[in-house]
Write a protein that holds these residues in place. Sequence first.
Motif, PDB file in Angstrom:
ATOM      1  N   PHE A   1       0.817  -1.211   0.000  1.00 57.90           N
ATOM      2  CA  PHE A   1       0.000   0.000   0.000  1.00 57.90           C
ATOM      3  C   PHE A   1       0.855   1.267   0.000  1.00 57.90           C
ATOM      4  O   PHE A   1       1.821   1.384   0.765  1.00 57.90           O
ATOM      5  N   THR A   2       0.490   2.216  -0.869  1.00 58.26           N
ATOM      6  CA  THR A   2       1.127   3.529  -0.946  1.00 58.26           C
ATOM      7  C   THR A   2       0.068   4.603  -0.738  1.00 58.26           C
ATOM      8  O   THR A   2      -0.985   4.572  -1.389  1.00 58.26           O
ATOM      9  N   LEU A   3       0.360   5.528   0.151  1.00 60.30           N
ATOM     10  CA  LEU A   3      -0.579   6.618   0.418  1.00 60.30           C
ATOM     11  C   LEU A   3      -0.197   7.818  -0.435  1.00 60.30           C
ATOM     12  O   LEU A   3       0.787   8.508  -0.165  1.00 60.30           O
ATOM     13  N   GLY A   4      -0.964   8.054  -1.504  1.00 61.15           N
ATOM     14  CA  GLY A   4      -0.749   9.211  -2.359  1.00 61.15           C
ATOM     15  C   GLY A   4      -1.623  10.370  -1.912  1.00 61.15           C
ATOM     16  O   GLY A   4      -2.816  10.200  -1.662  1.00 61.15           O
ATOM     17  N   LEU A   5      -1.028  11.552  -1.814  1.00 59.61           N
ATOM     18  CA  LEU A   5      -1.716  12.736  -1.296  1.00 59.61           C
ATOM     19  C   LEU A   5      -1.660  13.863  -2.320  1.00 59.61           C
ATOM     20  O   LEU A   5      -0.718  13.967  -3.100  1.00 59.61           O
ATOM     21  N   GLY A   6      -2.685  14.717  -2.290  1.00 61.11           N
ATOM     22  CA  GLY A   6      -2.716  15.866  -3.176  1.00 61.11           C
ATOM     23  C   GLY A   6      -3.463  17.020  -2.553  1.00 61.11           C
ATOM     24  O   GLY A   6      -3.895  16.950  -1.387  1.00 61.11           O
TER      25      GLY A   6
END
Length: 343
Positions: free
Chosen positions: A92-97
Motif C-alpha cells: 500500500f502507498t498513500l498518495g496525497l494531493g
Amino acid sequence: MSALRVGIRVPPCDRAYRIVETVRRAEQLGFDDVWFPDSQLLWRDVFTTLTAAALGTERIGLGTAVTNLATRHPAVVASAARSVAELAPGRFTLGLGVGNSSVGPIGLRQTTSAAMREGIGMLRALLHGEEWDFEGKVRSRLRDPRPEVPLHLAASGPKNLRLAGEIADGVILLSGVSPKTLAQAIARVREGAEGSGRTAQPPLTVSAFCAVTDDIAAEARQIKPICASIAQNGGAPFLALAGIDVQVPATVPGVYPDLVHAEDWKAAVDICSAWISDEAALRFAQEFCLFGTADQITDRLRALETSGVTGVFLQHVGSYDPPADLIEAVGTSVLTHLKGNDR
C-alpha cells in the motif's frame, strides 16, 4: 525486461466487489499497481474500495492517487492508511494531493503548501507511533502504527514539486509524458531534494492518459476537456512548451462537475471544441499522453525509464466506468513487450 512499474488508475465508480473484479484482472495481466482516486461526491469511499481490493488480491500494489488532507483530517487518513496496510502488507502507498475534485464541489479550498507540509509531518509521526501535539491542546498517538507506509505527494506546480522532493517518500508527477515538461518537473523535484540535504531523488511516478490505437487523431478528440482543464488551471505555459497555444475561460458553463470529471463527456468535448481544435488535441495526445500502437507506447515507456521515472499509472477517458478495455489492451500487448509477461 523493464523495471518500470506500470499501474492503472481505477475510479471507485461502482460497488466494491465489482471494482475488485477489475483489479484482479489487472493483477492477472501483470500490472504492478492499481491507483484509486478519492472524491467523496463522485465515487464510493476510496478506503472501503481499497479494503476490498486488499482482501481480493495477492500481489498487485495498491495506492491512493490521490486522497487529501482537507476533507479528511490527517489523523483520520493515518488510521485509514494503517488499516489498509495491515490487509496488504508491503503493497500500500498513500498518495496525497491538494484536493481538486474533493474540495471544489463542497466549497473548500485546496490545501496550501504550508498546510501540506504540516499535514504530512503529522501523518508521518502518527504512522511511526509518535505523539503529536494537536493545536497545543492535547498530545496523542496512533495505536498499532504502520511506519512502512510510503507517503507520495502529487504535484504539478514548481512550489509543490520542490516540496515533494523535500519531504515526500515519492512523487506523483502530473505533468504528463512530454519530455520538455517532464524534465522541468523532475528538475524542480531534484531541487527540493538537494535543498533538504537528501542524498537520493525520491521515486517518480508519472500519470498519463493512454489509448492503444491505430487512429490517434480520432481518440485525441476525446481528450479535449483534459487539455482545456490544464489550460484553465494555469498550465497554458506547459502546453506552450509543446507547441500547444490555447486559451480557455476560467469558467466553462454547461459542464458538471468539472472538465476532467464531466458526467456528460460528449457534451464536454463539444463545448471544449470552441477553444481546443482537433489539431491541438492531436498535439496534446502525441506530446503529453500515451496514445498510439502497442509498439509506440512500449517505446515511450522505455524512454520514460531512461529519464529517471520509476513508475507510470495509466488513465482512461471517463470517470464513471472502470478502465476494463484499457487494462485488456495494455495488458495483452504493451506489458507483454515491456516486461515479457506471458499471462
